[in-house]
Design a protein around this motif. Structure first.
Motif, PDB file in Angstrom:
ATOM      1  N   THR A  73       0.837  -1.203   0.000  1.00 46.36           N
ATOM      2  CA  THR A  73       0.000   0.000   0.000  1.00 46.36           C
ATOM      3  C   THR A  73       0.868   1.249   0.000  1.00 46.36           C
ATOM      4  O   THR A  73       0.594   2.221  -0.735  1.00 46.36           O
ATOM      5  CB  THR A  73      -0.940   0.011   1.212  1.00 46.36           C
ATOM      6  OG1 THR A  73      -1.836  -1.096   1.124  1.00 46.36           O
ATOM      7  CG2 THR A  73      -1.749   1.302   1.274  1.00 46.36           C
ATOM      8  N   LEU A  74       1.923   1.225   0.793  1.00 41.22           N
ATOM      9  CA  LEU A  74       2.825   2.375   0.825  1.00 41.22           C
ATOM     10  C   LEU A  74       3.500   2.579  -0.521  1.00 41.22           C
ATOM     11  O   LEU A  74       3.576   3.707  -1.030  1.00 41.22           O
ATOM     12  CB  LEU A  74       3.879   2.194   1.920  1.00 41.22           C
ATOM     13  CG  LEU A  74       4.939   3.297   2.005  1.00 41.22           C
ATOM     14  CD1 LEU A  74       4.293   4.659   2.235  1.00 41.22           C
ATOM     15  CD2 LEU A  74       5.962   2.984   3.098  1.00 41.22           C
ATOM     16  N   ALA A  75       3.993   1.511  -1.124  1.00 44.15           N
ATOM     17  CA  ALA A  75       4.660   1.629  -2.425  1.00 44.15           C
ATOM     18  C   ALA A  75       3.719   2.212  -3.474  1.00 44.15           C
ATOM     19  O   ALA A  75       4.098   3.110  -4.248  1.00 44.15           O
ATOM     20  CB  ALA A  75       5.173   0.260  -2.881  1.00 44.15           C
ATOM     21  N   SER A  76       2.480   1.720  -3.524  1.00 45.76           N
ATOM     22  CA  SER A  76       1.534   2.214  -4.523  1.00 45.76           C
ATOM     23  C   SER A  76       1.152   3.666  -4.248  1.00 45.76           C
ATOM     24  O   SER A  76       0.944   4.449  -5.189  1.00 45.76           O
ATOM     25  CB  SER A  76       0.290   1.325  -4.566  1.00 45.76           C
ATOM     26  OG  SER A  76      -0.392   1.329  -3.335  1.00 45.76           O
ATOM     27  N   ASN A  77       1.060   4.057  -2.979  1.00 43.60           N
ATOM     28  CA  ASN A  77       0.752   5.448  -2.646  1.00 43.60           C
ATOM     29  C   ASN A  77       1.879   6.388  -3.081  1.00 43.60           C
ATOM     30  O   ASN A  77       1.631   7.497  -3.577  1.00 43.60           O
ATOM     31  CB  ASN A  77       0.503   5.595  -1.141  1.00 43.60           C
ATOM     32  CG  ASN A  77      -0.845   5.061  -0.722  1.00 43.60           C
ATOM     33  OD1 ASN A  77      -1.747   4.889  -1.548  1.00 43.60           O
ATOM     34  ND2 ASN A  77      -1.009   4.775   0.558  1.00 43.60           N
ATOM     35  N   ILE A  78       3.123   5.941  -2.918  1.00 47.98           N
ATOM     36  CA  ILE A  78       4.260   6.757  -3.363  1.00 47.98           C
ATOM     37  C   ILE A  78       4.239   6.897  -4.884  1.00 47.98           C
ATOM     38  O   ILE A  78       4.428   7.998  -5.425  1.00 47.98           O
ATOM     39  CB  ILE A  78       5.582   6.135  -2.879  1.00 47.98           C
ATOM     40  CG1 ILE A  78       5.704   6.285  -1.359  1.00 47.98           C
ATOM     41  CG2 ILE A  78       6.784   6.785  -3.581  1.00 47.98           C
ATOM     42  CD1 ILE A  78       6.892   5.571  -0.756  1.00 47.98           C
ATOM     43  N   LEU A  79       3.989   5.806  -5.582  1.00 48.65           N
ATOM     44  CA  LEU A  79       3.920   5.861  -7.041  1.00 48.65           C
ATOM     45  C   LEU A  79       2.793   6.787  -7.490  1.00 48.65           C
ATOM     46  O   LEU A  79       2.940   7.551  -8.455  1.00 48.65           O
ATOM     47  CB  LEU A  79       3.717   4.454  -7.604  1.00 48.65           C
ATOM     48  CG  LEU A  79       3.908   4.284  -9.112  1.00 48.65           C
ATOM     49  CD1 LEU A  79       5.333   4.631  -9.532  1.00 48.65           C
ATOM     50  CD2 LEU A  79       3.560   2.862  -9.539  1.00 48.65           C
ATOM     51  N   ARG A  80       1.680   6.747  -6.789  1.00 45.81           N
ATOM     52  CA  ARG A  80       0.540   7.607  -7.123  1.00 45.81           C
ATOM     53  C   ARG A  80       0.902   9.092  -6.923  1.00 45.81           C
ATOM     54  O   ARG A  80       0.493   9.951  -7.721  1.00 45.81           O
ATOM     55  CB  ARG A  80      -0.647   7.223  -6.245  1.00 45.81           C
ATOM     56  CG  ARG A  80      -1.982   7.778  -6.723  1.00 45.81           C
ATOM     57  CD  ARG A  80      -3.132   7.194  -5.913  1.00 45.81           C
ATOM     58  NE  ARG A  80      -3.267   5.764  -6.146  1.00 45.81           N
ATOM     59  CZ  ARG A  80      -3.055   4.830  -5.240  1.00 45.81           C
ATOM     60  NH1 ARG A  80      -2.670   5.152  -4.021  1.00 45.81           N
ATOM     61  NH2 ARG A  80      -3.209   3.555  -5.533  1.00 45.81           N
ATOM     62  N   LYS A  81       1.659   9.396  -5.886  1.00 42.47           N
ATOM     63  CA  LYS A  81       2.056  10.787  -5.628  1.00 42.47           C
ATOM     64  C   LYS A  81       3.094  11.280  -6.634  1.00 42.47           C
ATOM     65  O   LYS A  81       3.211  12.488  -6.884  1.00 42.47           O
ATOM     66  CB  LYS A  81       2.604  10.914  -4.199  1.00 42.47           C
ATOM     67  CG  LYS A  81       1.537  10.755  -3.133  1.00 42.47           C
ATOM     68  CD  LYS A  81       2.118  10.822  -1.730  1.00 42.47           C
ATOM     69  CE  LYS A  81       1.028  10.643  -0.676  1.00 42.47           C
ATOM     70  NZ  LYS A  81       1.597  10.653   0.708  1.00 42.47           N
ATOM     71  N   ILE A  82       3.847  10.352  -7.215  1.00 43.29           N
ATOM     72  CA  ILE A  82       4.839  10.726  -8.224  1.00 43.29           C
ATOM     73  C   ILE A  82       4.162  11.119  -9.542  1.00 43.29           C
ATOM     74  O   ILE A  82       4.659  11.994 -10.259  1.00 43.29           O
ATOM     75  CB  ILE A  82       5.825   9.560  -8.446  1.00 43.29           C
ATOM     76  CG1 ILE A  82       6.753   9.424  -7.238  1.00 43.29           C
ATOM     77  CG2 ILE A  82       6.644   9.741  -9.720  1.00 43.29           C
ATOM     78  CD1 ILE A  82       7.629   8.184  -7.275  1.00 43.29           C
ATOM     79  N   HIS A  83       3.027  10.516  -9.832  1.00 46.61           N
ATOM     80  CA  HIS A  83       2.368  10.699 -11.133  1.00 46.61           C
ATOM     81  C   HIS A  83       2.232  12.165 -11.552  1.00 46.61           C
ATOM     82  O   HIS A  83       2.690  12.542 -12.637  1.00 46.61           O
ATOM     83  CB  HIS A  83       1.009  10.005 -11.119  1.00 46.61           C
ATOM     84  CG  HIS A  83       0.381   9.919 -12.473  1.00 46.61           C
ATOM     85  ND1 HIS A  83      -0.781   9.205 -12.707  1.00 46.61           N
ATOM     86  CD2 HIS A  83       0.718  10.461 -13.680  1.00 46.61           C
ATOM     87  CE1 HIS A  83      -1.108   9.308 -13.987  1.00 46.61           C
ATOM     88  NE2 HIS A  83      -0.222  10.071 -14.589  1.00 46.61           N
ATOM     89  N   PRO A  84       1.634  13.047 -10.738  1.00 46.34           N
ATOM     90  CA  PRO A  84       1.476  14.443 -11.183  1.00 46.34           C
ATOM     91  C   PRO A  84       2.797  15.205 -11.295  1.00 46.34           C
ATOM     92  O   PRO A  84       2.843  16.273 -11.909  1.00 46.34           O
ATOM     93  CB  PRO A  84       0.571  15.059 -10.112  1.00 46.34           C
ATOM     94  CG  PRO A  84       0.736  14.193  -8.912  1.00 46.34           C
ATOM     95  CD  PRO A  84       0.979  12.815  -9.436  1.00 46.34           C
ATOM     96  N   PHE A  85       3.851  14.657 -10.725  1.00 43.91           N
ATOM     97  CA  PHE A  85       5.172  15.294 -10.779  1.00 43.91           C
ATOM     98  C   PHE A  85       5.849  15.072 -12.131  1.00 43.91           C
ATOM     99  O   PHE A  85       6.787  15.787 -12.493  1.00 43.91           O
ATOM    100  CB  PHE A  85       6.037  14.724  -9.649  1.00 43.91           C
ATOM    101  CG  PHE A  85       7.348  15.416  -9.450  1.00 43.91           C
ATOM    102  CD1 PHE A  85       7.411  16.712  -8.953  1.00 43.91           C
ATOM    103  CD2 PHE A  85       8.549  14.768  -9.740  1.00 43.91           C
ATOM    104  CE1 PHE A  85       8.631  17.344  -8.748  1.00 43.91           C
ATOM    105  CE2 PHE A  85       9.771  15.383  -9.552  1.00 43.91           C
ATOM    106  CZ  PHE A  85       9.806  16.682  -9.055  1.00 43.91           C
TER     107      PHE A  85
END
Length: 301
Positions: A73-85
């Motif tokens: 869950t943490l890994a996917s949340n980090i990847l999700r936060k990277i997307h708009p960057f």
């Protein structure tokens, strides 16, 4: 993995035009590895310089599955936060910095950092880089595609996922490549469940890729994951005879890499970056999955 002779620049331009409109990536200047605070718990390959691998696919109990859910869950949340960057002009080193900071703030260790000597906290693979791209100071260009591979070690377990992002306006061939790769992963997950042969994953991915007139790069496989970063089973993404059946409690990654070109790749002098021999773009997407008694759960969804 076959190592080829150098291809002339003129021939490279012809190939790239055939595969779409994009800039071919070459090695660029990097920055030093980022620091991890002492209070962050580190995996064995950092603390003891030992890479632990199980001998056979592990069937996890409820406590272990709980740990896997947390890290994934943490890994996917980090990847999700990277997307708009992900935007034109952003350096892949800045992506690494963001992922590193988010991991540390969550109390997790960025698993790629120092794994077998890898110098960064994520892998960023742009255009013709198939896997294991080292984040550097090259700005992303309009029309690039970039895979960001995030793994964290959190509360004793690794969670692993990746996605190929579109940078600005990507041409139709690039869009097709990314979307078809995502469809390969979706259908591969759909085929999983109790007593399903591991080799069925590769067959399903191969068929979807062939239908889309794309090539699966066979050198790269998914893997079992848990307290260890990589372990059995090996998950092949094309036709194979890998033995064994899926059982409830098993966790592993599925992470196909597809290309417009041929299957041959080259490892660059840094010992990590793998590029396509013919200059073609690649796309990759990855989830960590759990086999349940009724089917499959995507842990990194």
């Amino acid at each position: 993995m076959r190592i080829s002779k150098a291809i002339s620049p003129r021939f490279q331009k012809t190939l790239i035009k055939r595969f779409g409109v994009y800039d071919k990536v070459v090695p660029f200047e990097t920055t030093p590895s980022r620091l991890v605070p002492d209070h962050i718990v580190k995996p064995d390959y950092v603390t003891n310089k030992i890479v632990f691998i199980t001998k056979k696919p592990e069937i996890k109990d409820e406590e272990q599955i709980k740990g896997m859910r947390s890290s994934c869950t943490l890994a996917s949340n980090i990847l999700r936060k990277i997307h708009p960057f992900i935007q034109p002009g952003v350096k892949t080193d800045e992506i690494d910095e963001l992922a590193h900071t988010l991991s540390i703030e969550a109390g997790a260790y960025p698993s790629p950092l120092f794994y077998k000597g890898f110098p960064k906290s994520v892998c960023t693979s742009v255009n013709n880089v198939a896997v294991h791209g080292i984040p550097d100071l090259r700005p992303l260009q309009n029309g690039d595609i970039v895979n960001v591979d995030v793994t964290v070690f959190f509360n004793g377990y690794h969670g692993d996922c990746s996605k190929t992002f579109l940078v600005g306006d990507v041409d139709d061939q690039g869009l097709h490549l990314v979307h078809a790769t995502e469809e390969c992963l979706k259908q591969a997950i759909d085929v999983c469940g109790p007593n399903v042969p591991f080799c069925d994953i590769g067959m399903r991915i191969y068929r979807v890729a062939k239908k889309n007139k794309l090539t699966v790069l066979p050198a790269f496989v998914g893997h079992g994951i848990g307290k260890y970063f990589h372990g059995p089973p090996d998950i092949y993404h094309t036709i194979n005879r890998y033995p064994g059946l899926m059982k409830p409690g098993m966790t592993f990654t599925i992470e196909p890499v597809l290309s417009h070109g041929n299957e041959n790749t080259v490892i660059l002098d840094d010992g990590w970056t793998v590029v396509t021999e013919d200059g073609s773009r690649t796309a990759q997407v990855e989830h960590t999955v759990l086999v349940t008694k009724d089917g499959t759960e995507i842990l990194t969804k």
